[in-house]
Design a protein around this motif. Structure first.
Motif, PDB file in Angstrom:
ATOM      1  N   ALA A 110      61.808  -1.286  -2.415  1.00  0.00           N
ATOM      2  CA  ALA A 110      62.292  -2.046  -3.621  1.00  0.00           C
ATOM      3  C   ALA A 110      61.751  -1.305  -5.066  1.00  0.00           C
ATOM      4  N   THR A 111      60.936  -0.569  -4.949  1.00  0.00           N
ATOM      5  CA  THR A 111      60.143  -0.086  -6.245  1.00  0.00           C
ATOM      6  C   THR A 111      60.196   1.555  -6.314  1.00  0.00           C
ATOM      7  N   GLY A 112      60.442   2.174  -5.279  1.00  0.00           N
ATOM      8  CA  GLY A 112      60.501   3.662  -5.034  1.00  0.00           C
ATOM      9  C   GLY A 112      59.025   4.138  -5.143  1.00  0.00           C
ATOM     10  N   LEU A 113      59.073   5.571  -5.153  1.00  0.00           N
ATOM     11  CA  LEU A 113      57.664   6.246  -4.992  1.00  0.00           C
ATOM     12  C   LEU A 113      56.798   5.956  -6.157  1.00  0.00           C
ATOM     13  N   ASN A 114      57.326   5.710  -7.343  1.00  0.00           N
ATOM     14  CA  ASN A 114      56.657   5.360  -8.543  1.00  0.00           C
ATOM     15  C   ASN A 114      55.825   4.098  -8.397  1.00  0.00           C
ATOM     16  N   GLY A 115      56.739   3.108  -7.821  1.00  0.00           N
ATOM     17  CA  GLY A 115      56.176   1.849  -7.634  1.00  0.00           C
ATOM     18  C   GLY A 115      54.910   1.804  -6.584  1.00  0.00           C
ATOM     19  N   MET A 116      55.076   2.575  -5.626  1.00  0.00           N
ATOM     20  CA  MET A 116      54.330   2.674  -4.709  1.00  0.00           C
ATOM     21  C   MET A 116      52.756   3.237  -5.205  1.00  0.00           C
ATOM     22  N   ALA A 117      52.986   4.275  -6.102  1.00  0.00           N
ATOM     23  CA  ALA A 117      51.802   4.856  -6.661  1.00  0.00           C
ATOM     24  C   ALA A 117      51.173   3.876  -7.414  1.00  0.00           C
ATOM     25  N   ALA A 118      52.037   3.233  -8.240  1.00  0.00           N
ATOM     26  CA  ALA A 118      51.276   1.787  -9.216  1.00  0.00           C
ATOM     27  C   ALA A 118      50.649   1.138  -8.150  1.00  0.00           C
ATOM     28  N   PHE A 119      51.349   0.791  -7.128  1.00  0.00           N
ATOM     29  CA  PHE A 119      50.612  -0.431  -6.256  1.00  0.00           C
ATOM     30  C   PHE A 119      49.258   0.177  -5.883  1.00  0.00           C
ATOM     31  N   PHE A 120      49.293   1.429  -5.333  1.00  0.00           N
ATOM     32  CA  PHE A 120      48.000   1.801  -4.823  1.00  0.00           C
ATOM     33  C   PHE A 120      47.023   2.383  -5.866  1.00  0.00           C
ATOM     34  N   LEU A 121      47.339   2.143  -7.217  1.00  0.00           N
ATOM     35  CA  LEU A 121      46.309   2.499  -8.447  1.00  0.00           C
ATOM     36  C   LEU A 121      45.845   1.469  -8.953  1.00  0.00           C
ATOM     37  N   ALA A 122      46.706   0.219  -8.695  1.00  0.00           N
ATOM     38  CA  ALA A 122      46.456  -0.903  -9.272  1.00  0.00           C
ATOM     39  C   ALA A 122      44.727  -1.571  -8.894  1.00  0.00           C
ATOM     40  N   PRO A 123      44.522  -1.370  -7.727  1.00  0.00           N
ATOM     41  CA  PRO A 123      42.796  -2.002  -7.495  1.00  0.00           C
ATOM     42  C   PRO A 123      41.987  -1.369  -8.537  1.00  0.00           C
ATOM     43  N   ASN A 124      42.073   0.275  -8.592  1.00  0.00           N
ATOM     44  CA  ASN A 124      41.445   1.012  -9.299  1.00  0.00           C
ATOM     45  C   ASN A 124      41.343   0.730 -10.798  1.00  0.00           C
ATOM     46  N   MET A 125      42.621   0.571 -11.236  1.00  0.00           N
ATOM     47  CA  MET A 125      42.918   0.058 -12.543  1.00  0.00           C
ATOM     48  C   MET A 125      42.114  -1.320 -12.899  1.00  0.00           C
ATOM     49  N   ALA A 126      42.268  -2.070 -11.808  1.00  0.00           N
ATOM     50  CA  ALA A 126      41.643  -3.452 -12.273  1.00  0.00           C
ATOM     51  C   ALA A 126      40.294  -3.541 -12.310  1.00  0.00           C
ATOM     52  N   ILE A 127      39.666  -2.734 -11.439  1.00  0.00           N
ATOM     53  CA  ILE A 127      38.028  -2.370 -11.562  1.00  0.00           C
ATOM     54  C   ILE A 127      37.806  -1.824 -12.983  1.00  0.00           C
ATOM     55  N   PHE A 128      38.553  -0.813 -13.188  1.00  0.00           N
ATOM     56  CA  PHE A 128      38.429   0.046 -14.696  1.00  0.00           C
ATOM     57  C   PHE A 128      38.460  -1.081 -15.903  1.00  0.00           C
ATOM     58  N   GLY A 129      39.594  -1.958 -15.655  1.00  0.00           N
ATOM     59  CA  GLY A 129      39.701  -2.757 -16.767  1.00  0.00           C
ATOM     60  C   GLY A 129      38.634  -3.712 -16.993  1.00  0.00           C
ATOM     61  N   ILE A 130      38.153  -4.267 -15.869  1.00  0.00           N
ATOM     62  CA  ILE A 130      37.124  -5.347 -15.707  1.00  0.00           C
ATOM     63  C   ILE A 130      35.787  -4.886 -16.192  1.00  0.00           C
ATOM     64  N   PHE A 131      35.364  -3.383 -15.648  1.00  0.00           N
ATOM     65  CA  PHE A 131      34.211  -3.133 -16.072  1.00  0.00           C
ATOM     66  C   PHE A 131      33.972  -2.032 -17.180  1.00  0.00           C
ATOM     67  N   VAL A 132      35.049  -1.714 -17.652  1.00  0.00           N
ATOM     68  CA  VAL A 132      34.914  -0.617 -18.676  1.00  0.00           C
ATOM     69  C   VAL A 132      35.813  -1.091 -19.842  1.00  0.00           C
ATOM     70  N   LEU A 133      37.255  -1.369 -19.919  1.00  0.00           N
ATOM     71  CA  LEU A 133      37.903  -1.877 -21.105  1.00  0.00           C
ATOM     72  C   LEU A 133      37.785  -3.116 -21.311  1.00  0.00           C
ATOM     73  N   PHE A 134      37.436  -3.940 -20.688  1.00  0.00           N
ATOM     74  CA  PHE A 134      36.989  -5.404 -20.981  1.00  0.00           C
ATOM     75  C   PHE A 134      35.628  -5.460 -21.978  1.00  0.00           C
ATOM     76  N   PRO A 135      34.524  -4.721 -21.058  1.00  0.00           N
ATOM     77  CA  PRO A 135      33.328  -4.669 -22.062  1.00  0.00           C
ATOM     78  C   PRO A 135      33.323  -3.982 -23.392  1.00  0.00           C
ATOM     79  N   LEU A 136      34.337  -3.009 -23.351  1.00  0.00           N
ATOM     80  CA  LEU A 136      34.418  -2.155 -24.785  1.00  0.00           C
ATOM     81  C   LEU A 136      35.177  -3.139 -25.790  1.00  0.00           C
ATOM     82  N   VAL A 137      36.175  -4.026 -25.263  1.00  0.00           N
ATOM     83  CA  VAL A 137      36.784  -4.996 -26.265  1.00  0.00           C
ATOM     84  C   VAL A 137      35.673  -5.937 -26.704  1.00  0.00           C
ATOM     85  N   ILE A 138      34.856  -6.874 -25.841  1.00  0.00           N
ATOM     86  CA  ILE A 138      33.860  -7.472 -26.083  1.00  0.00           C
ATOM     87  C   ILE A 138      32.703  -6.967 -27.191  1.00  0.00           C
TER      88      ILE A 138
END
Length: 339
Positions: free
Chosen positions: A35-63
């Motif tokens: 359904a998504t192709g290779l790029n979609g699979m790459a985004a799927f596997f990167l999503a957990p790391n990006m979520a952790i990065f967003g919660i513990f890095v980007l969100f505190p930076l905004v706060i």
């Protein structure tokens, strides 16, 4: 031989749950890939790391940025009042930028000046000593593995432990002054004299972290083809010329990594120096990170907004310095390639 069947059965038993799990998730992953192709699979596997990065890095930076736009001593953001850029103006307002005493927040400028001097000397000494150490450890030495472990060992220590060890060594009645007394020399006020306390902070930081950067440079040295050195030796090239013409240019990518990482860590220095000197004597070893900690958490009347603004400014300066270093290194590499 009798143990082989047992090991084989144990391996089969351990592999069975893995095979079952793989068979379970394979159909939905195949459907997702279609359904998504290779790029979609790459985004799927990167999503957990990006979520952790967003919660513990980007969100505190905004706060943190939101805190820098507020005033008062309340801790929770909803209890604080919006003041716009008032905190930044307080930090940056000076009658004469060459005179720290004329600044509204002179303690901030004192910490910034201390940090700039510390970074200049610490990064330079760190790079030089890491280079020398890597060059020595790259030689055919007896017990080379042991010496590599010895130089890397301080990296494994907690910064608090490093500070406590060196405080015990450098205090007025510490080990170093005892050794000086044994050879008939006067004791030195390593931690209560402004000059020696600052020098001790630099020395302890270099000692604690040099092994890590030496390891990066050592990896770069081992990647250089030995044929180049053999050809230079056959031509009778002097060792100094070999270093400047062969070793240093080929080691430049690793050296850039070392300088950038050392710069980032030097600007953020806090743990070992705080334990070693507490920022003293006076404020001679107070750096920006300690200033932020003192203003935001340690003082009786805290100012989280001012501390957040100082941290934003420190991060911005650090980003600019890193980008300038990377741009200069890219320019030098392009110039070298053009030749």
């Amino acid at each position: 031989m009798a143990a082989q069947p047992i090991l084989k059965k144990a391996g089969t038993a351990l592999a069975a749950p893995v095979a079952w799990l793989a068979a379970l998730i394979d159909p939905p992953l195949r459907g997702l890939q279609k359904a998504t192709g290779l790029n979609g699979m790459a985004a799927f596997f990167l999503a957990p790391n990006m979520a952790i990065f967003g919660i513990f890095v980007l969100f505190p930076l905004v706060i943190n940025f939101a805190y820098s736009m507020t005033g008062g001593s309340a801790l929770f953001l909803e209890q604080r009042t919006y003041v716009g850029t008032e905190q930044y103006e307080r930090l940056l307002t000076c009658g004469n930028y060459l005179d720290k005493q004329s600044c509204t927040e002179d303690l901030f400028w004192n910490a910034a000046g201390n940090t700039a001097v510390f970074v200049l000397f610490q990064v330079a000494l760190m790079t030089v000593f890491a280079m020398i150490t890597a060059l020595i450890l790259n030689r055919e030495l007896r017990g080379r593995g042991f010496w590599r472990a010895v130089f890397f060992f301080p990296v494994l220590l907690s910064p608090v432990v490093v500070g406590l060890i060196w405080r015990w060594i450098l205090q007025r009645q510490g080990l170093l002054n005892y050794l000086l007394h044994q050879v008939g020399m006067e004791p030195v006020l390593w931690l209560t004299d402004r000059f020696w306390a600052f020098a001790a902070a630099i020395m302890v930081s270099v000692w604690a972290h040099m092994g890590f950067y030496a390891l990066i440079l050592l990896a770069g040295l081992q990647a250089i083809p030995k044929d180049l050195y053999e050809a230079a030796e056959m031509d009778g090239t002097r060792p100094a010329r070999v270093f400047w013409r062969i070793t240093l240019p080929l080691l430049m990518p690793n050296l850039i990594v070392v300088v950038v990482l050392a710069l980032i860590r030097a600007v953020q220095i806090f743990d070992e120096v705080y334990v070693l000197t507490g920022g003293g004597p006076g404020t001679s070893t107070m750096f920006l990170t300690q200033y932020i900690y003192e203003i935001g958490f340690a003082q009786l009347i805290r100012n989280p907004g001012l501390a957040a603004a100082a941290s934003i400014l420190m991060g911005a300066v650090l980003v600019v310095l890193t980008l300038l270093q990377l741009a200069a290194s890219r320019r030098s590499q392009n110039a070298g390639g053009g030749k």
